[in-house]
Design a protein around this motif. Structure first.
Motif, short mmCIF file in Angstrom:
data_model
loop_
_atom_site.label_atom_id
_atom_site.label_comp_id
_atom_site.label_asym_id
_atom_site.label_seq_id
_atom_site.Cartn_x
_atom_site.Cartn_y
_atom_site.Cartn_z
N TRP A 124 0.96 -1.27 0.05
CA TRP A 124 -0.12 -0.08 -0.01
C TRP A 124 0.83 1.19 0.10
CZ3 TRP A 124 -5.44 -1.25 0.47
CH2 TRP A 124 -5.62 -2.88 1.05
N THR B 47 -1.16 7.98 -0.11
CA THR B 47 -2.56 7.89 -0.69
C THR B 47 -3.61 7.01 -0.52
OG1 THR B 47 -1.83 6.42 -2.47
CG2 THR B 47 -1.42 8.99 -2.61
N ALA C 124 -3.39 3.95 -1.74
CA ALA C 124 -3.95 3.25 -2.90
C ALA C 124 -3.10 1.93 -2.81
CB ALA C 124 -3.48 3.91 -4.15
#
Length: 637
Positions: free
Chosen positions: A126, A130, A132
């Motif tokens: 990860w 962010t 993401a």
């Protein structure tokens, strides 16, 4: 004399002056009028904080490299990122379809790697900033269950049933069995220095063991269900524990290390012991719970580990501090009083946001509502040295560079920011006209002993020309030979116990470079060779503070700029995200300093002053003497 005892967590003393929170950025003010606060050593260990947010068993915990964040995962399939100072979740990562069994931070805390139980070995990486997903794999990237290595990888701990076994990795022989839990052991963790082993179990307790002797140091009780996960902070002062009760407990273990620091050594005479105790005057930091402000006496009522104290603060400053009470902390000095007690003196509350300091005491009558502000300096906020200016440089077709940065070692502790330091150095050289084909860049696993030898002793001599400028940069661990004092560069696969076989002698590096038929050879070393910490390591059992023997033999066409002198350590700055020396070296280039002598004159006071604010002594050195280098060895053409 103050008679009321006060319980207060103090900083980890086994690492001398290692402090979890930022050090003072200003000169020490005069001490408060009070004599000090007397603290029973036995009461120092305490439960620091409770983190609540998971909806199931917390199965894995990890600290960030700077100790300010914690990541956790468990049966609710969620990875939680915590701000430790605030005790709050700052980001949640959702993507696993089953329980999260393991979590850890990646390099520079920019990524988190997590593993789920189902599907088998499902791993997600990860982006911390962010949230993401960077990558999802089926590879087994995480540590195996029921075994954990000590930081130096010389010992391994395994657990089964109610006990923990310690093993010698090299011989495969069991060293000892640790027995003390009344339920199944679920998790084990070593402190970062390898001195303490923690085990958590079905009996809801955590046992702290002396990893050398196997003695039980202390049992921690606080969870209402089984303990499933443990993690030490980078400096070893804090321990995080995760449980089936859906909480993470943060424990302050300072008392353990205070007691060890005040213990008479086996080879220490009584006279030496008494003399050492009389000199103990070490810095400490601790949390403080700030309560309501009393305008009549210009002071906050506060608690330190459940004991009432006062922080004298002018009203205008108190209004500002109210918005960030949870960011305040306490700092002061520890002095020895007797075998069971320490004296805390010169105690201050520090506003982390402004670095203002306010006197703390147990008697409001003796306090004055004044403060010591952070001084105004000409120093700007940390400069983003990754923003490389346009140097308008012509191509340097004959100039050659070898850049080495080792942050993650195969079997040694990290050398913080060394890989990123080397990467920025490479970017600067390219901006200064060096050609990509003439730069060898070795980082982490690609910087083995054979890689370094090949680059220095084969690749470089085959390319150098009489008109070439050669630039060598190394960032990573150094090590001294405790017998001879000779200094060694430690490669990715190096072992300080076998320097002659696994490390690259600094003397050999200088000799090889002196043999080059080049116009100039410039060497920059962000490392240290004393074995005392920072970017240095030493053989197991060897005495630290080894004075590395001065390495002579640099050629007449060589200049060497290093980050330290003598027994100093090479420090890094989490605020800047770089080694202190490398940061200012690059800043000097940005600020139009061209020659080694100009760069050295510019960075020396900056490094010394900032290191001093971190309670460290560090002073760059230059060989040969600066007077002989005027106008020579220019990094910028």
């Amino acid at each position: 004399m103050i008679k009321k005892p006060l319980i207060l967590g103090v900083a980890l003393l086994c690492l001398a002056l290692a402090i979890i929170l930022p050090p003072p950025l200003f000169a020490e003010p005069a001490a408060p009028e009070e004599e000090g606060i007397f603290i029973p050593i036995a009461n120092l260990n305490k439960l620091e904080k409770v983190l609540r947010g998971h909806e199931g068993i917390v199965r894995s915990i990890a600290f960030s490299a700077d100790g300010r964040m914690v990541v956790s995962g468990g049966d609710d399939s969620v990875i939680s990122l915590w701000d430790l100072a605030k005790g709050e979740i700052t980001r949640s990562f959702k993507g696993h379809s089953s329980f999260v069994s393991s979590v850890l931070f990646g390099p520079e805390d920019k990524t988190i790697t997590s593993r789920s139980g189902k599907p088998e070995n499902s791993v997600i990486i990860w982006d911390v900033k962010t949230g993401a997903q960077i990558e999802a794999t089926q590879a087994s990237l995480m540590p195996a269950f029921n075994t954990v290595y000590s930081p130096d990888r010389k010992q391994m701990a395994s657990w089964a049933a109610n006990s923990v076994a310690l093993w010698d990795v090299k011989s495969g022989q069991k060293i000892m069995t640790l027995e003390g839990h009344t339920g199944r052991v679920n998790t084990v963790a070593f402190s970062k220095d390898g001195l303490v082993l923690a085990s958590g179990a079905e009996d809801r307790t955590i046992v702290l063991w002396d990893a050398a002797t196997g003695d039980r140091i202390k049992t921690l009780e606080g969870h209402t269900d089984e303990v499933y996960s443990l993690a030490f902070s980078p400096n070893g002062r804090l321990l995080a524990s995760g449980s089936g009760d859906k909480t993470i407990l943060i424990w302050d273990l300072a008392g353990i290390f205070v007691a060890n620091a005040l213990k008479k050594g086996e080879f220490e005479t009584t006279k030496e012991f008494d003399s050492r105790l009389g000199r103990i005057n070490m810095l400490y930091t601790s949390s403080i719970k700030v309560g309501n402000y009393n305008a009549d006496v210009s002071a906050f009522e506060a608690e330190i580990a459940g004991n009432k104290v006062y922080a004298a603060i002018p009203r205008e400053k108190a209004k500002e501090l109210t918005e960030r009470k949870n960011m305040a902390y306490v700092e002061g000095k520890i002095r020895y009083f007797d075998a069971d007690t320490i004296l805390l003196a010169e105690t201050y509350l520090v506003d982390k946001a402004t670095a203002d300091k306010f006197i703390v005491g147990t008697s409001i009558e003796k306090l004055t509502a004044s403060y010591i502000p952070k001084p105004v300096t000409d120093e700007l906020p940390p400069e983003n040295i990754h923003e490389i200016p346009d140097f308008n440089a012509s191509p340097r077709l004959q100039d050659i560079a070898i850049i080495i940065g080792i942050e993650e070692y195969r079997e040694l502790p990290k050398s913080e920011y060394s890989r990123s330091d080397a990467g920025v150095i490479k970017d600067y050289l390219k901006a200064l006209g060096f050609q990509e084909r003439n730069i060898t860049y070795l980082a982490d696993a690609s910087a083995s002993l054979s890689d370094i030898k090949k680059s220095v002793e084969s690749w470089l001599p085959n390319r150098v020309k009489p008109e070439s400028t050669v630039f060598i940069y190394y960032s990573g661990h150094g090590a001294p030979d405790p017998t001879t004092g000779d200094a060694y560069i430690v490669p990715y696969d190096g072992d300080p116990n076998y320097l002659h076989e696994t490390a690259y002698p600094l003397k050999r590096l200088y000799e090889r470079l002196a043999q080059l038929q080049a116009a100039e050879v410039m060497v920059v070393l962000d490392s240290c060779f004393s074995g005392t910490g920072g970017r240095s390591v030493i053989a197991s059992g060897a005495r630290p503070l080894v004075m590395a023997r001065e390495t002579n033999g640099i050629g007449p066409n060589m200049a060497v700029l290093t980050s330290t002198q003598g027994t100093q350590i090479s420090t890094s700055s989490p605020e800047k995200g770089h080694g202190l020396f490398t940061y200012y070296f690059l800043k000097a280039i940005k600020n139009d300093k061209k020659t080694f002598s100009d760069i050295y004159s510019y960075i020396k006071p900056l490094v010394e002053d900032e290191a001093k604010s971190m309670n460290v002594s560090q002073s760059p050195s230059l060989m040969p003497a600066i007077d002989s280098l005027k106008g020579r060895f220019s990094i910028r053409k």
